[in-house]
Design an enzyme around this catalytic site. Structure first.
Site, short mmCIF file in Angstrom:
data_model
loop_
_atom_site.label_atom_id
_atom_site.label_comp_id
_atom_site.label_asym_id
_atom_site.label_seq_id
_atom_site.Cartn_x
_atom_site.Cartn_y
_atom_site.Cartn_z
N SER A 274 0.97 -1.15 -0.19
CA SER A 274 -0.02 0.01 0.04
C SER A 274 0.88 1.37 0.05
CB SER A 274 -0.87 0.05 1.15
OG SER A 274 -1.54 1.36 1.42
N TYR B 128 -1.99 0.66 10.33
CA TYR B 128 -1.82 0.05 8.76
C TYR B 128 -0.71 0.41 7.85
CZ TYR B 128 -3.94 -1.11 4.47
OH TYR B 128 -3.92 -1.79 2.99
#
Lengths: 441, 267
Positions: free
Chosen positions: B159, B172
């Site tokens: 990501s 995250y």
């Protein structure tokens, strides 16, 4: 973050708006869960390609189906496909065309879901031979508010099936659709364009085109007098032999923002005039990919923004054949006198093949469709006068395109509406239904 | 009605390949599996819920997949990982591609208030993922496979959030950064072999994971676009791919933004 109780949603015409709680289930069990979780009335919402408020549910729950796009079973030897309701016509074509199958019926855009197509019982250029999409549905999975999912079809709970085809999503959530595809030996169309000098020319050419499975006419709605009904007649058929190539996925153009609506009229006039004068009187048949023949506007993403920020209305109606020449002439005279139209009227003759749907819009006769940029009260008056012409001729307006018809106009066009109301799932409602039935639920 | 062998499966980059999909119900994985299925690939789908895997498997078969097997298991659960992984690859044989696609975005605010939630986000997105990658690398580097010269690929969905810690989602982001470092080390280790490691870093993707966000801006991409980027990266053997491409310059700017400036933002 969006407000979970008030996501604003609009439809293709961008004149109808509603705030609803929105869910986007990605699996059928999530759809069932979201449906059960609602303490307010729900409505399924596909691609939002209907023009008015049949796909909106203000103050209620809107269940978007776009992620439910799986094929459940496909028999490529018989062309029977069962798929989740959110699969689009385009998504299905990209899988079935390489295998020699085509959707039996398609509207003028491939960006509609199968569930939406059945709920609005859509038709296409081949209505005179193939009827509506509902004529080709073998079975439906209908999720009801009481927690049951029923399998219905022409031979299984036929009355509920008849209320569901064209039933505007009101009889339950359409979870899946099983449809019979038509075989093709090419992804190309043989297409031909003919010049129509006037309205009589349209009827004559349509009558002469019985061996063409796909027909539609584009008519200049500003031309008056002797030239009233001047236009172009398109007809086509699936080519035999050749490539089996699905449409490209990329749009050619995108409308980035609202266009000043004043541009649109003169622009389309010029385009049409150019096309009309270039067109030989009896054009030769050309071979074109199906996307070009069936979906000319799909290449322009968000073309609805061409009508400007106030949005646009569409009038689409059908009148019985006997009354058609007179009624179409009256409608063209109205729009020609007002000079309000987007310039092009779409005309087509519907055939005798009856749909199983109780609320299905098409019937044998002539259909007339016209976009009208929203210019306020004047536009609403014109829409109302056009509706009165249609009803006086024994016709009806198309709910999927409508944002303005009155309860009286709806009931006059669809006298059997109470049968659908009796099958309506009490957990489901829509802005359209509340508007035309006067129900405030 | 039965699902039949399709009449046409165009040969393509996925033809004849066997693909192991870890996190097959994820939207990106689903889009990628469809592209592979259309080219006739064989797929093993791993995810938590059998009914959902069955629905995806039926869809992939109808779209042309050569064979589809499903394994219902919770990939975040790290117990008995070795026999479980052996079970996955026993279904259709050692895969040519392993796509590690599962993950959980979580809520930064919840993680800040809870050690348990912080641990969950890191365990799902990093610890368990690293462990499956390690096992996949081991399986793909068996001596007899190393010698057959056939190209194999480990694809990791990272990501852009892993490129720099940011106040809005550093838990995250840290897990994805860890995964990034792990994949880089693995790529280093496998350099010169027939096994490649591809890290794909999507930006904003329109998936159920992001359904609660406003997705109207120009930076949002569809899962199909990310799947296309993965396919191209695998074909070219690219090490790190931003998807869509414009995230590379954006994240370069984010990475190198001076702290006094960066800390003033709400990123």
């Amino acid at each position: 973050m969006t407000d979970p109780f008030g996501t604003a949603t609009t439809s293709w015409g961008r004149v109808s708006h509603a705030r609803s709680r929105v869910a986007e289930p990605a699996h059928l069990d999530e759809l069932a869960h979201a449906f059960r979780a609602g303490d307010v009335h729900a409505l399924a919402h596909g691609m939002g390609r209907s023009y008015g408020d049949v796909c909106l549910n203000g103050g209620g729950h809107l269940l978007r189906t776009a992620r439910l796009d799986r094929i459940i079973a496909a028999d490529w030897s018989t062309g029977v496909v069962r798929a989740e309701a959110g699969l689009t016509v385009g998504g299905l074509l990209s899988v079935c065309v390489p295998r020699g199958w085509f959707v039996p019926v398609t509207p003028g855009t491939k960006f509609v879901t199968l569930g939406g197509a059945v709920a609005n019982d859509v038709h296409g250029k081949n209505h005179h031979g193939m009827g509506t999409v509902g004529c080709h549905v073998r079975a439906l999975g209908l999720m009801r508010g009481d927690g049951e999912t029923l399998e219905i079809g022409p031979g299984s709970r036929p009355h509920l099936f008849a209320a569901t085809v064209g039933g505007l999503g009101l009889t339950g959530l359409i979870a899946w659709v099983e449809i019979q595809l038509q075989p093709v030996s090419s992804s190309d169309f043989e297409a031909q364009t003919l010049r129509l000098p006037d309205l009589d020319g349209f009827f004559r050419t349509a009558e002469d085109s019985h061996d063409w499975p796909y027909t539609v006419a584009w008519v200049d709605c500003l031309a008056a007098g002797r030239r009233l009904g001047r236009g172009l007649f398109n007809r086509g058929r699936h080519a035999s032999g050749g490539p089996l190539v699905p449409h490209g996925e990329k749009a050619r153009l995108k409308v980035p923002r609202d266009a000043p609506s004043a541009l649109l009229g003169p622009l389309t006039v010029r385009l049409f005039n150019a096309a009309y004068s270039r067109q030989p009187a009896g054009g030769a048949a050309a071979r074109v990919p199906y996307g070009k023949f069936l979906y000319p506007l799909d290449g322009i993403t968000d073309w609805n923004k061409l009508y400007g920020g106030r949005g646009f209305f569409q009038h689409q109606s059908v009148v019985p054949m006997a009354a058609a020449p007179r009624a179409l002439q009256k409608l063209l005279e109205l729009t020609s006198a007002e000079g309000q139209g987007s310039f092009l009227v779409v005309l087509k003759l519907f055939g005798p093949r009856a749909s199983p749907g109780i609320l299905s819009f098409p019937r044998e006769g002539a259909t007339f469709a016209l976009d009208l940029p929203n210019r306020g009260p004047g536009t609403l008056r014109l829409l109302d006068r056009m509706a009165e012409v249609v009803l006086a001729a024994g016709g009806r307006l198309y709910p999927a395109k409508d944002a303005t018809m009155t309860a009286e106009q709806f009931r006059a066009g669809f006298p059997r509406w109470r049968e659908v109301e009796s099958y309506r799932d009490p957990a489901i409602s829509s802005d359209f239904w509340r508007r035309v039935t006067g129900d405030t639920a | 009605m039965s699902s039949q062998i399709p009449a046409a499966a165009a040969p393509g980059p996925g033809a004849g390949k066997t693909v192991l999909v870890l996190g097959a119900t994820s939207a990106i994985a689903n889009a990628y599996a469809r592209q592979r299925a259309a080219a006739g690939a064989r797929l093993v789908l791993v995810g938590r819920q059998q009914a959902r895997l069955d629905a995806i498997a039926a869809d992939l078969r109808a779209r042309g997949a050569g064979d589809v097997a499903t394994v219902a298991t919770d990939l975040a659960d790290m117990a008995d990982a070795e026999p479980r992984f052996a079970g996955m690859i026993a279904r259709l044989g050692t895969p040519d591609e392993v796509l590690l696609a599962y993950g959980v975005l979580g809520e930064q605010a919840a993680a800040q208030d809870s050690a348990e939630e912080t641990r969950r986000l890191i365990d799902v997105n990093f610890t368990s993922a690293a462990l499956w990658l390690q096992l996949a690398a081991k399986a793909l580097t068996e001596p007899q496979l190393m010698a057959d010269g056939r190209s194999r690929t480990l694809v990791v969905i990272g990501s852009v959030a892993g490129d720099r810690g940011r106040q809005s989602n550093y838990v995250y982001g840290a897990a994805k950064a860890g995964l990034d470092a792990f994949a880089e080390g693995l790529a280093h280790r496998l350099h010169g072999t027939n096994v490649k490691v591809v890290t794909v870093k999507p930006g904003f993707v329109d998936t159920p994971m992001t359904a609660h966000l406003d997705r109207s801006g120009p930076l949002w991409a569809k899962p199909e676009a990310i799947a296309g980027a993965i396919d191209r990266a695998v074909a070219k053997g690219q090490r790190i791919v931003y998807a869509p491409w414009f995230w590379r310059p954006i994240m370069t700017a984010v990475r190198f933004a001076p702290r006094p400036l960066f800390y003033k933002t709400k990123l």
